[in-house]
Motif scaffolding. Sequence first.
Motif, PDB file in Angstrom:
ATOM      1  N   VAL A 180     -46.102   6.395  27.493  1.00 48.11           N
ATOM      2  CA  VAL A 180     -45.837   4.960  27.653  1.00 48.11           C
ATOM      3  C   VAL A 180     -46.264   4.537  29.055  1.00 48.11           C
ATOM      4  O   VAL A 180     -45.854   5.165  30.052  1.00 48.11           O
ATOM      5  CB  VAL A 180     -44.339   4.659  27.442  1.00 48.11           C
ATOM      6  CG1 VAL A 180     -44.046   3.177  27.645  1.00 48.11           C
ATOM      7  CG2 VAL A 180     -43.900   5.109  26.049  1.00 48.11           C
ATOM      8  N   PRO A 181     -47.094   3.502  29.187  1.00 48.25           N
ATOM      9  CA  PRO A 181     -47.593   3.106  30.516  1.00 48.25           C
ATOM     10  C   PRO A 181     -46.473   2.734  31.483  1.00 48.25           C
ATOM     11  O   PRO A 181     -45.388   2.285  31.082  1.00 48.25           O
ATOM     12  CB  PRO A 181     -48.467   1.879  30.207  1.00 48.25           C
ATOM     13  CG  PRO A 181     -48.820   1.999  28.765  1.00 48.25           C
ATOM     14  CD  PRO A 181     -47.649   2.670  28.104  1.00 48.25           C
ATOM     15  N   ALA A 182     -46.749   2.903  32.768  1.00 49.77           N
ATOM     16  CA  ALA A 182     -45.746   2.653  33.802  1.00 49.77           C
ATOM     17  C   ALA A 182     -45.245   1.217  33.778  1.00 49.77           C
ATOM     18  O   ALA A 182     -44.038   0.969  33.963  1.00 49.77           O
ATOM     19  CB  ALA A 182     -46.324   2.995  35.174  1.00 49.77           C
ATOM     20  N   GLU A 183     -46.149   0.244  33.566  1.00 50.69           N
ATOM     21  CA  GLU A 183     -45.712  -1.152  33.560  1.00 50.69           C
ATOM     22  C   GLU A 183     -44.799  -1.448  32.381  1.00 50.69           C
ATOM     23  O   GLU A 183     -43.889  -2.288  32.477  1.00 50.69           O
ATOM     24  CB  GLU A 183     -46.922  -2.101  33.561  1.00 50.69           C
ATOM     25  CG  GLU A 183     -47.844  -1.976  32.356  1.00 50.69           C
ATOM     26  CD  GLU A 183     -48.974  -0.993  32.572  1.00 50.69           C
ATOM     27  OE1 GLU A 183     -50.043  -1.182  31.946  1.00 50.69           O
ATOM     28  OE2 GLU A 183     -48.810  -0.035  33.374  1.00 50.69           O
ATOM     29  N   SER A 184     -44.992  -0.741  31.264  1.00 47.19           N
ATOM     30  CA  SER A 184     -44.101  -0.904  30.119  1.00 47.19           C
ATOM     31  C   SER A 184     -42.752  -0.249  30.391  1.00 47.19           C
ATOM     32  O   SER A 184     -41.698  -0.805  30.059  1.00 47.19           O
ATOM     33  CB  SER A 184     -44.734  -0.302  28.870  1.00 47.19           C
ATOM     34  OG  SER A 184     -45.926  -0.981  28.529  1.00 47.19           O
ATOM     35  N   ARG A 185     -42.769   0.916  30.996  1.00 41.83           N
ATOM     36  CA  ARG A 185     -41.520   1.590  31.342  1.00 41.83           C
ATOM     37  C   ARG A 185     -40.660   0.726  32.264  1.00 41.83           C
ATOM     38  O   ARG A 185     -39.426   0.705  32.149  1.00 41.83           O
ATOM     39  CB  ARG A 185     -41.811   2.935  32.010  1.00 41.83           C
ATOM     40  CG  ARG A 185     -42.359   3.985  31.052  1.00 41.83           C
ATOM     41  CD  ARG A 185     -42.834   5.230  31.792  1.00 41.83           C
ATOM     42  NE  ARG A 185     -43.306   6.247  30.872  1.00 41.83           N
ATOM     43  CZ  ARG A 185     -42.664   7.393  30.608  1.00 41.83           C
ATOM     44  NH1 ARG A 185     -41.514   7.664  31.220  1.00 41.83           N
ATOM     45  NH2 ARG A 185     -43.164   8.264  29.761  1.00 41.83           N
ATOM     46  N   ALA A 186     -41.322   0.004  33.175  1.00 42.96           N
ATOM     47  CA  ALA A 186     -40.566  -0.856  34.091  1.00 42.96           C
ATOM     48  C   ALA A 186     -39.811  -1.941  33.344  1.00 42.96           C
ATOM     49  O   ALA A 186     -38.679  -2.303  33.712  1.00 42.96           O
ATOM     50  CB  ALA A 186     -41.516  -1.473  35.115  1.00 42.96           C
ATOM     51  N   VAL A 187     -40.397  -2.467  32.277  1.00 41.82           N
ATOM     52  CA  VAL A 187     -39.742  -3.505  31.477  1.00 41.82           C
ATOM     53  C   VAL A 187     -38.626  -2.905  30.619  1.00 41.82           C
ATOM     54  O   VAL A 187     -37.555  -3.503  30.453  1.00 41.82           O
ATOM     55  CB  VAL A 187     -40.767  -4.228  30.588  1.00 41.82           C
ATOM     56  CG1 VAL A 187     -40.081  -5.231  29.665  1.00 41.82           C
ATOM     57  CG2 VAL A 187     -41.808  -4.938  31.439  1.00 41.82           C
ATOM     58  N   LEU A 188     -38.861  -1.719  30.086  1.00 38.11           N
ATOM     59  CA  LEU A 188     -37.876  -1.068  29.216  1.00 38.11           C
ATOM     60  C   LEU A 188     -36.715  -0.460  29.990  1.00 38.11           C
ATOM     61  O   LEU A 188     -35.683  -0.117  29.400  1.00 38.11           O
ATOM     62  CB  LEU A 188     -38.558   0.043  28.412  1.00 38.11           C
ATOM     63  CG  LEU A 188     -39.669  -0.370  27.438  1.00 38.11           C
ATOM     64  CD1 LEU A 188     -40.378   0.871  26.896  1.00 38.11           C
ATOM     65  CD2 LEU A 188     -39.119  -1.219  26.303  1.00 38.11           C
ATOM     66  N   ASP A 189     -36.834  -0.350  31.287  1.00 36.80           N
ATOM     67  CA  ASP A 189     -35.901   0.412  32.107  1.00 36.80           C
ATOM     68  C   ASP A 189     -34.468  -0.102  32.045  1.00 36.80           C
ATOM     69  O   ASP A 189     -34.213  -1.303  31.906  1.00 36.80           O
ATOM     70  CB  ASP A 189     -36.375   0.383  33.567  1.00 36.80           C
ATOM     71  CG  ASP A 189     -35.651   1.388  34.430  1.00 36.80           C
ATOM     72  OD1 ASP A 189     -35.656   2.583  34.075  1.00 36.80           O
ATOM     73  OD2 ASP A 189     -35.061   0.979  35.446  1.00 36.80           O
ATOM     74  N   ASP A 190     -33.520   0.839  32.141  1.00 39.80           N
ATOM     75  CA  ASP A 190     -32.089   0.576  32.290  1.00 39.80           C
ATOM     76  C   ASP A 190     -31.497  -0.191  31.114  1.00 39.80           C
ATOM     77  O   ASP A 190     -30.763  -1.159  31.308  1.00 39.80           O
ATOM     78  CB  ASP A 190     -31.838  -0.174  33.604  1.00 39.80           C
ATOM     79  CG  ASP A 190     -30.369  -0.115  34.031  1.00 39.80           C
ATOM     80  OD1 ASP A 190     -29.680   0.845  33.652  1.00 39.80           O
ATOM     81  OD2 ASP A 190     -29.926  -1.066  34.703  1.00 39.80           O
ATOM     82  N   PRO A 191     -31.757   0.236  29.875  1.00 34.18           N
ATOM     83  CA  PRO A 191     -31.149  -0.468  28.733  1.00 34.18           C
ATOM     84  C   PRO A 191     -29.731   0.012  28.454  1.00 34.18           C
ATOM     85  O   PRO A 191     -29.370   1.161  28.747  1.00 34.18           O
ATOM     86  CB  PRO A 191     -32.081  -0.091  27.579  1.00 34.18           C
ATOM     87  CG  PRO A 191     -32.501   1.308  27.922  1.00 34.18           C
ATOM     88  CD  PRO A 191     -32.641   1.322  29.438  1.00 34.18           C
ATOM     89  N   ASP A 192     -28.950  -0.867  27.836  1.00 38.37           N
ATOM     90  CA  ASP A 192     -27.651  -0.442  27.317  1.00 38.37           C
ATOM     91  C   ASP A 192     -27.826   0.458  26.100  1.00 38.37           C
ATOM     92  O   ASP A 192     -27.009   1.347  25.862  1.00 38.37           O
ATOM     93  CB  ASP A 192     -26.819  -1.671  26.938  1.00 38.37           C
ATOM     94  CG  ASP A 192     -26.521  -2.543  28.133  1.00 38.37           C
ATOM     95  OD1 ASP A 192     -25.777  -2.086  29.017  1.00 38.37           O
ATOM     96  OD2 ASP A 192     -27.052  -3.662  28.200  1.00 38.37           O
ATOM     97  N   LEU A 193     -28.888   0.193  25.334  1.00 33.98           N
ATOM     98  CA  LEU A 193     -29.196   1.007  24.161  1.00 33.98           C
ATOM     99  C   LEU A 193     -30.708   1.165  24.076  1.00 33.98           C
ATOM    100  O   LEU A 193     -31.445   0.176  24.152  1.00 33.98           O
ATOM    101  CB  LEU A 193     -28.673   0.347  22.885  1.00 33.98           C
ATOM    102  CG  LEU A 193     -29.020   1.024  21.553  1.00 33.98           C
ATOM    103  CD1 LEU A 193     -28.372   2.407  21.468  1.00 33.98           C
ATOM    104  CD2 LEU A 193     -28.575   0.158  20.375  1.00 33.98           C
ATOM    105  N   LEU A 194     -31.157   2.407  23.925  1.00 33.63           N
ATOM    106  CA  LEU A 194     -32.573   2.706  23.708  1.00 33.63           C
ATOM    107  C   LEU A 194     -32.736   3.276  22.309  1.00 33.63           C
ATOM    108  O   LEU A 194     -32.046   4.227  21.931  1.00 33.63           O
ATOM    109  CB  LEU A 194     -33.078   3.726  24.731  1.00 33.63           C
ATOM    110  CG  LEU A 194     -34.497   4.264  24.496  1.00 33.63           C
ATOM    111  CD1 LEU A 194     -35.540   3.164  24.708  1.00 33.63           C
ATOM    112  CD2 LEU A 194     -34.784   5.461  25.392  1.00 33.63           C
ATOM    113  N   LEU A 195     -33.658   2.691  21.540  1.00 41.95           N
ATOM    114  CA  LEU A 195     -34.061   3.249  20.256  1.00 41.95           C
ATOM    115  C   LEU A 195     -35.423   3.893  20.471  1.00 41.95           C
ATOM    116  O   LEU A 195     -36.410   3.208  20.743  1.00 41.95           O
ATOM    117  CB  LEU A 195     -34.147   2.156  19.194  1.00 41.95           C
ATOM    118  CG  LEU A 195     -32.871   1.335  18.998  1.00 41.95           C
ATOM    119  CD1 LEU A 195     -33.080   0.272  17.930  1.00 41.95           C
ATOM    120  CD2 LEU A 195     -31.685   2.237  18.645  1.00 41.95           C
TER     121      LEU A 195
END
Length: 274
Positions: A180-195
């Motif tokens: 997963v690209p770094a810029e996408s990881r930055a948006v996905l970061d620190d979720p309450d729930l990850l699927l």
Amino acid sequence: MRVTLLGTGDTTGTPTVGCDCETCAEARRLGVERTRFSVHVENERTGESLLVDFSPDFRHQFLTREVPLPDAGIVTHIHFDHLDGLGNAYRLFDDLPVYAADETDPLTDESVAETVSRKYDYLDRVSVHSRSPLEPFAVCGLEVTLVPVDHPPLRCYGLAIEDPETGAKLSLSGDTSYGVPAESRAVLDDPDLLLADGIVPASLSEHHPRGGKHLDDDGVPRTFGQKHMTREGALALAADLSASRTRIVHTAHFYPAEEAFEEPLAVDGEVYEL
């Protein structure tokens, strides 16, 4: 934000039709299913709901789960197990806006939005709305961002869905390898729930014609073949993103029966309040 996992399986689901493997037999014994992927997100503040991907099992999912029909939908990519349930919109909706990425895929010469619009042009009550990846947009009172992931050969997107008032955050990895690209990881970061997509355990990578890749320090593949994460890859991504809670989805019936229903592998019908 109430998140209901309508479909947690891969393209054949579990139990798989015509399969008598130990994992499918165990699913029948336990009375659980993993139908094709779909997630229902309800904004309890506004009374609206959003559907992520239109599973071919749409009818079964909405008949067996106590969730309202969605006010809007999002399509992450054009594989049939994420899209073809949109045909169920016929006669069910007066108006259904569907959102998808606007980037042209070199393989199809269309964006996901264009493919959805073309394939379902007969559904006059469905309107398709293009959105640019990495640019947040509002739907159902929530802030949604499409993020590119890695699911060759097609363009595919994960999602971050946030409640702007409560700060609750859901991240979906989408169908993806660990790359997963770094810029996408930055948006996905620190979720309450990850699927997180985790199709099989890493131990099965030896049976894939392409093996595995994105090896960890111990040589364990985080990617099965080239399209999907292993269980170990999904958990590594969860650690990378500092996810508060993780459920592994898009799992196949190839998990050994003794592992197939262990934590943190999800099954259909799980509900999370964020």
